[in-house]
Design a protein around this motif. Structure first.
Motif, short mmCIF file in Angstrom:
data_model
loop_
_atom_site.label_atom_id
_atom_site.label_comp_id
_atom_site.label_asym_id
_atom_site.label_seq_id
_atom_site.Cartn_x
_atom_site.Cartn_y
_atom_site.Cartn_z
N ALA A 145 -2.62 77.88 18.83
CA ALA A 145 -2.79 76.50 20.07
C ALA A 145 -4.27 76.06 20.25
CB ALA A 145 -1.82 77.29 21.06
N ARG A 146 -5.24 77.52 20.04
CA ARG A 146 -6.65 77.55 20.31
C ARG A 146 -7.23 76.40 19.21
NH1 ARG A 146 -7.42 82.71 19.52
NH2 ARG A 146 -7.89 82.59 22.11
N LEU A 147 -6.46 77.00 17.43
CA LEU A 147 -7.24 75.34 16.88
C LEU A 147 -7.19 74.20 16.95
CD1 LEU A 147 -9.19 76.25 14.15
CD2 LEU A 147 -7.06 76.39 13.12
N ALA A 148 -5.50 74.19 17.11
CA ALA A 148 -4.51 73.07 17.60
C ALA A 148 -5.40 72.25 19.07
CB ALA A 148 -3.41 72.26 17.61
N LEU A 149 -6.02 72.18 19.77
CA LEU A 149 -6.57 72.53 21.01
C LEU A 149 -8.40 71.99 20.47
CD1 LEU A 149 -5.33 74.23 23.83
CD2 LEU A 149 -5.18 71.49 23.88
N ASP A 150 -8.48 72.45 19.82
CA ASP A 150 -10.08 72.26 19.34
C ASP A 150 -9.97 71.34 18.61
OD1 ASP A 150 -12.66 73.59 20.70
OD2 ASP A 150 -12.87 74.67 18.54
N LEU A 151 -9.18 71.27 17.75
CA LEU A 151 -9.39 69.78 17.07
C LEU A 151 -9.17 68.60 17.81
CD1 LEU A 151 -9.76 68.10 14.18
CD2 LEU A 151 -7.33 69.07 13.78
N ALA A 152 -8.30 69.05 18.95
CA ALA A 152 -7.74 67.61 19.46
C ALA A 152 -9.06 67.15 20.60
CB ALA A 152 -6.95 67.58 20.50
N LEU A 153 -10.19 68.34 20.78
CA LEU A 153 -11.05 68.19 21.86
C LEU A 153 -12.39 68.01 21.06
CD1 LEU A 153 -9.99 71.00 24.62
CD2 LEU A 153 -9.22 68.18 24.06
N THR A 154 -12.19 67.74 19.79
CA THR A 154 -13.22 66.99 19.40
C THR A 154 -13.90 65.39 19.85
OG1 THR A 154 -11.97 66.53 16.81
CG2 THR A 154 -13.36 68.17 17.54
N ILE A 155 -12.70 65.26 20.95
CA ILE A 155 -13.12 63.40 20.85
C ILE A 155 -13.02 63.92 22.75
CG2 ILE A 155 -12.12 61.56 22.48
CD1 ILE A 155 -11.06 61.10 19.81
N ARG A 156 -14.47 63.83 23.40
CA ARG A 156 -14.44 64.29 24.36
C ARG A 156 -15.15 63.32 25.07
NH1 ARG A 156 -19.70 66.36 24.08
NH2 ARG A 156 -20.56 66.35 22.07
N HIS A 157 -15.69 63.45 26.30
CA HIS A 157 -16.22 63.00 27.92
C HIS A 157 -17.99 62.85 27.39
CE1 HIS A 157 -18.17 62.85 31.34
NE2 HIS A 157 -18.00 61.56 31.34
N ASP A 158 -18.66 61.89 27.62
CA ASP A 158 -19.73 62.74 26.86
C ASP A 158 -20.89 62.80 27.53
OD1 ASP A 158 -20.39 59.97 27.81
OD2 ASP A 158 -21.48 59.24 25.99
N ALA A 208 -10.46 63.04 5.74
CA ALA A 208 -8.83 63.86 6.07
C ALA A 208 -8.73 64.41 7.25
CB ALA A 208 -8.18 64.55 4.59
N VAL A 209 -9.99 65.49 7.88
CA VAL A 209 -9.70 65.68 9.12
C VAL A 209 -9.47 65.17 10.28
CG1 VAL A 209 -11.02 67.13 10.97
CG2 VAL A 209 -11.08 68.34 8.41
N ARG A 210 -9.88 63.97 10.24
CA ARG A 210 -10.30 62.90 11.56
C ARG A 210 -8.68 61.82 11.55
NH1 ARG A 210 -14.88 60.19 12.90
NH2 ARG A 210 -13.14 57.99 13.58
N GLU A 211 -7.81 61.81 9.89
CA GLU A 211 -7.17 61.42 10.21
C GLU A 211 -6.00 62.44 10.94
OE1 GLU A 211 -4.70 58.88 7.14
OE2 GLU A 211 -4.69 60.73 6.13
N LEU A 212 -6.02 63.74 10.33
CA LEU A 212 -5.72 64.61 10.90
C LEU A 212 -5.14 64.78 12.48
CD1 LEU A 212 -3.69 67.04 10.87
CD2 LEU A 212 -5.50 68.71 10.34
#
Length: 210
Positions: free
Chosen positions: A13-26, A67-71
């Motif tokens: 959960a930590r790793l999946a969430l952390d990937l998703a949260l590389t898009i964030r409020h600036d 690849a990471v952005r697509e994922l």
């Protein structure tokens, strides 16, 4: 760059969430992308030593970045499905992938690391075969995808929510029944926005009556 998630949740959960949260409020009302370029991906991966293979010496190239952005796009699409009937993160509302495409991308990424059988045979035990990943440039993508699969198929998925405080685009895991926001500052902004909206409506109603 954001700090990695540190709350007491499963590693997947930590790793999946952390990937998703590389898009964030600036911080200025817009959206920032921590994976906008290869330097960003290099920094992000190196911040995850212990969770990602050979992270300390990782240097991203354009293929790894793509690849990471697509994922990530696939993961955030599946997060949006997981929070239904709630609304997805505002960052995703207009650019979600078709569900079948998101599943295909996630599963393909999870399969990028080949495995080989490795025999273990302790002195006082029967031989045991385990499957070990073959090191290679695809392994980080595969580890991220496998973490997302583990999270989405596990019990933590039921606690996933999208934060809808003003300007926030985060996903988070709900820690208690009354939690509405990803963090206290978002709750404060939401309450201030509601207060202003109530006063605005009251002022408009008074003006109409006058």
């Amino acid at each position: 760059m954001r700090d990695p998630i540190t709350s007491d949740i499963s590693g997947d959960a930590r790793l999946a969430l952390d990937l998703a949260l590389t898009i964030r409020h600036d911080g200025d009302g817009g959206i920032a992308d921590d994976l906008a370029d290869t330097a960003g991906l290099t920094t992000w991966v190196r911040a995850h030593q212990g969770s990602l293979p050979e992270a300390d010496g990782f240097v991203a190239d354009e293929a790894a970045l793509a690849a990471v952005r697509e994922l990530r796009a696939a993961v955030r699409t599946l997060f949006a499905r997981a929070v239904r009937p709630g609304e997805p993160s505002p960052a995703d509302a207009a650019r979600l992938l078709p569900l079948a495409e998101a599943l295909r991308l996630l599963n393909a990424a999870a399969a990028r690391t080949p495995t080989v059988p490795v025999l273990d045979w302790a002195d006082d035990a029967d031989p045991v075969v385990r499957h070990q990943g073959v090191r290679g440039e695809a392994e980080i993508v595969a580890v991220l995808a496998q973490a997302a699969v583990g999270f989405l198929a596990g019990a933590d998925r039921e606690r996933l929510r999208a934060c809808h405080a003003p300007r926030c685009v985060r996903y988070f895991l709900k820690e208690h029944p009354r939690q509405e926001w990803c963090k206290p500052s978002c709750g404060n902004r939401a309450r201030v926005a509601r207060h202003h909206e109530r006063h605005k409506r009251a002022a408009q109603q008074y003006s109409t009556q006058g």
